[in-house]
Design an enzyme around this catalytic site. Sequence first.
Site, mmCIF file in Angstrom:
data_model
loop_
_atom_site.group_PDB
_atom_site.id
_atom_site.type_symbol
_atom_site.label_atom_id
_atom_site.label_comp_id
_atom_site.label_asym_id
_atom_site.label_seq_id
_atom_site.Cartn_x
_atom_site.Cartn_y
_atom_site.Cartn_z
ATOM 1 N N ARG A 443 28.774 36.470 33.613
ATOM 2 C CA ARG A 443 29.413 35.519 34.529
ATOM 3 C C ARG A 443 28.536 35.302 35.774
ATOM 4 O O ARG A 443 29.031 35.267 36.892
ATOM 5 C CB ARG A 443 30.801 36.028 34.945
ATOM 6 C CG ARG A 443 31.753 34.909 35.264
ATOM 7 C CD ARG A 443 32.984 35.440 35.978
ATOM 8 N NE ARG A 443 33.932 34.373 36.208
ATOM 9 C CZ ARG A 443 34.940 34.447 37.062
ATOM 10 N NH1 ARG A 443 35.139 35.531 37.765
ATOM 11 N NH2 ARG A 443 35.748 33.437 37.215
ATOM 12 N N TRP A 477 42.476 43.608 42.098
ATOM 13 C CA TRP A 477 41.104 44.147 42.047
ATOM 14 C C TRP A 477 40.534 43.854 40.664
ATOM 15 O O TRP A 477 40.912 44.474 39.689
ATOM 16 C CB TRP A 477 41.168 45.651 42.313
ATOM 17 C CG TRP A 477 39.896 46.421 42.246
ATOM 18 C CD1 TRP A 477 38.875 46.274 41.352
ATOM 19 C CD2 TRP A 477 39.514 47.503 43.088
ATOM 20 N NE1 TRP A 477 37.895 47.192 41.587
ATOM 21 C CE2 TRP A 477 38.254 47.973 42.650
ATOM 22 C CE3 TRP A 477 40.121 48.142 44.175
ATOM 23 C CZ2 TRP A 477 37.595 49.039 43.254
ATOM 24 C CZ3 TRP A 477 39.460 49.211 44.769
ATOM 25 C CH2 TRP A 477 38.208 49.644 44.308
ATOM 26 N N ASP A 478 39.629 42.909 40.623
ATOM 27 C CA ASP A 478 39.090 42.412 39.351
ATOM 28 C C ASP A 478 37.755 43.082 39.038
ATOM 29 O O ASP A 478 37.106 43.669 39.910
ATOM 30 C CB ASP A 478 38.904 40.891 39.478
ATOM 31 C CG ASP A 478 39.028 40.168 38.154
ATOM 32 O OD1 ASP A 478 38.950 40.816 37.105
ATOM 33 O OD2 ASP A 478 39.194 38.929 38.181
ATOM 34 N N ASP A 548 44.034 37.879 30.163
ATOM 35 C CA ASP A 548 43.914 36.497 30.643
ATOM 36 C C ASP A 548 44.622 35.536 29.701
ATOM 37 O O ASP A 548 44.789 34.359 30.015
ATOM 38 C CB ASP A 548 42.437 36.092 30.725
ATOM 39 C CG ASP A 548 41.817 36.527 32.036
ATOM 40 O OD1 ASP A 548 42.561 36.939 32.936
ATOM 41 O OD2 ASP A 548 40.575 36.456 32.156
HETATM 42 C C1 DGJ Z 1 39.479 37.061 35.734
HETATM 43 C C2 DGJ Z 1 40.929 37.358 35.895
HETATM 44 O O1 DGJ Z 1 41.431 37.955 34.749
HETATM 45 C C3 DGJ Z 1 41.668 36.081 36.260
HETATM 46 O O2 DGJ Z 1 43.040 36.319 36.333
HETATM 47 C C4 DGJ Z 1 41.135 35.574 37.567
HETATM 48 O O3 DGJ Z 1 41.453 36.457 38.608
HETATM 49 C C5 DGJ Z 1 39.634 35.362 37.469
HETATM 50 N N1 DGJ Z 1 38.961 36.531 36.973
HETATM 51 C C6 DGJ Z 1 39.057 34.989 38.802
HETATM 52 O O4 DGJ Z 1 37.707 34.938 38.807
#
Ligand code: DGJ
Length: 737
Positions: A443, A477-478, A548
């Site tokens: 990404r 927190w991703d 997601d």
């Molecule tokens: C991946 C996450 O799973 C999504 O819900 C979202 O927060 C995006 N990243 C944002 O970049």
Amino acid sequence: MGITYNVNGKQFHLFNAEISYFLGICPDGEVGQLYFGKKINENQTIAYGQTKGVRPVCCNTKEDENYTKELAMLEYPAFGNGDFRTPAYEIRQSNGSRVTNLIYREHRIYSGKKPIEGLPASYANTDDEATTLEIVCFDEIAKVEVTLFYTIWEKYPVICRHAKINNLADDRVVITKALSMCLDLPDSDYNWLQFEGAWGRERYPVERSLSNGITQIESMRGHSSANYNPFVIVKRKNTDEFMGEAIGINFVYSGNFVAESEADTYGKLRLLMGINPRWFEWPLDKGESFETPEVIISYSKEGLNKLSQSIHAFMNNNLVRGRYKNAPRPILLNNWEATEMNFNEEKILKIAKKGKEAGVELFVLDDGWFGKRNDDYAGLGDWFVNNKKLPDGLKGLSEKVNDLGLDFGVWIEPEMVNEDSDLYRAHPDWVLGAPDRTRTLGRHQMVLDFSKKEVVDNIYEQLYAAFSEANISYIKWDMNRSITECYSLGGDPSKEGMVYHKYIMGVYDLYERLIKAFPDILFESCASGGSRFDAGILYYAPQAWCSDDTDAHERIKIQYGTSYGYPVSMVGAHVSASPNLQTGRNIRIDERAAIACFGTFGYELDLNEISDEEFDMVKEQIKFMKEYRSLFQYGSLYRLESPFKKNISAWMVVSKDKETSIVAIYKNLKTPNVGQIRIRLKGLDPDGVYKINDQKEAYGDILMEGGVQYPEGDNEWFFDDGDFSSRIYVLKKNVTK
Ligand code: DGJ
């Protein structure tokens, strides 16, 4: 509950009302496994764990030539001295030898449980909830001490295990493998149930029969991964949701792992779990020690539902911490699918305002609020507000959202950096990557070297400043890519094998420091959806974005699979827009809510863009969820019909006092002329009369023994339903016979 030591039999017994775990000291002094399973009587000497060989290839004691490690059931086995199965640990000594022999030296038994430094671990709320056994073993030649930790819990059929390795030699030793547990079972007549998938289809249950040899799953991605979850069940072949024996192992860890079973040609089974030994090397100088993460071993003799219920209750009470422990979770609205990074304050407030009108409690601003973050090529690493989008900063926006009557939360991805960021320009050596080699991107981003304290310190300071400025109640927190080229630039080359583990220790450290600084913030973990959904992360983040993939039809499978090893209170689940972003499928908004309610519940769309009729339904959904969320999130969950097996799936939750229950039945595709199916409910009071959806009444016994029919009406199936439809039934107990 307790732990006893029988001096004559050299036998330990860990027990509570449901389970027994017997281990003992073998003739050669090693610690061996004797029995694990349903509670059995204490006063007996169990011998079968130390089988003698009829014709051993190698034997270990001069006194008894038939005693062989090849057949022994061992607690923390080594390789190299007669046991040819997979070892639990390996230590390279300064003379190059890897042979070790751990001999029992002493033990300690005490109430309660100690924390594991720097790592997530289950904890006892009061000392009388748990009893711990520490067995200290020693290798005389290598001068290495290994302590095995076992904790048994009063209320749950659960034992937690981990190990600590201590170098008492003058020279450095190098640990090349240090798993957290080994459980040798006397027969291998089991199936292995793993939870696998990929982005968008996480944690599908897949059952494999154990033929002789090794069955293994792992992650080498630097996070626990969507591909294989660090939770596995071994079960008898005929065990189903409602009956039969099963053992669960949950790893309380979020990095590289391995879960393995080895069925040997003598009919025994070895079960192992721990940090993945690939690329792992941990040097220990004199006096240094290494402590492994913990494994939660759970047991059920009454099927998989019972196993999951024990895990859920245990995690909710003894792993989740802080203000949101056992608390109903706020209903949130997240802007990601509505705007992605293309927003300004006005647009955000419009979405939040509509959310408030619907009854939402918390508004979450997702990715795109910081640095130069307008697309995914820039901004990560720069945790200061993008004033072009939010002229009054996070402070101004949070105040305006608070003024609407909503709490405010934000998204972060603290472990990552973009090339186009101030942070990377200032510190190019803060990124993981092998010297002189191109980095693999994911990404368009790189992974910060969280094995370095100065990197974690910098991110902490940036986030501390950002969170202090605004009134923040929630953090998402991703973590959107796996680790590649795992190398810490400028470090000691002999310590590169530590980087994967030190990285995840850095993540835990940052979590811990932020939790201490902001104890009221609710953390939700996320990793491209559900790529870091594990028991380790649950210690810091009481909930985790499950996937997601928010398509209701897909979500039934993902949430169903997730429920085997994790409580509903952990499952981040939202209603999103239709057609669905990931699948393009159209599913009605009531159907989307019918699956999201088996989670923390929220919305992931712009409520201004749905019809008035749908908006009224949203208001009703939120009202319903506010009334029943504690039941969904903390009731006893029963899986009734699997979406992986039939066109119809069903599950239910029952309150602890059996007064209230909610049953959900989901149909995938409309198929003509299939008749009705019968679903037998579980966990109700057989003598209680339940009112169903405020209409008809039925005894608990007929609902459980006779079951309910679906669909109910004659024509309903063909005309009203269409594809992807569901029924939710609320059962309230009126009278007891
Ligand atoms: C991946 C996450 O799973 C999504 O819900 C979202 O927060 C995006 N990243 C944002 O970049």
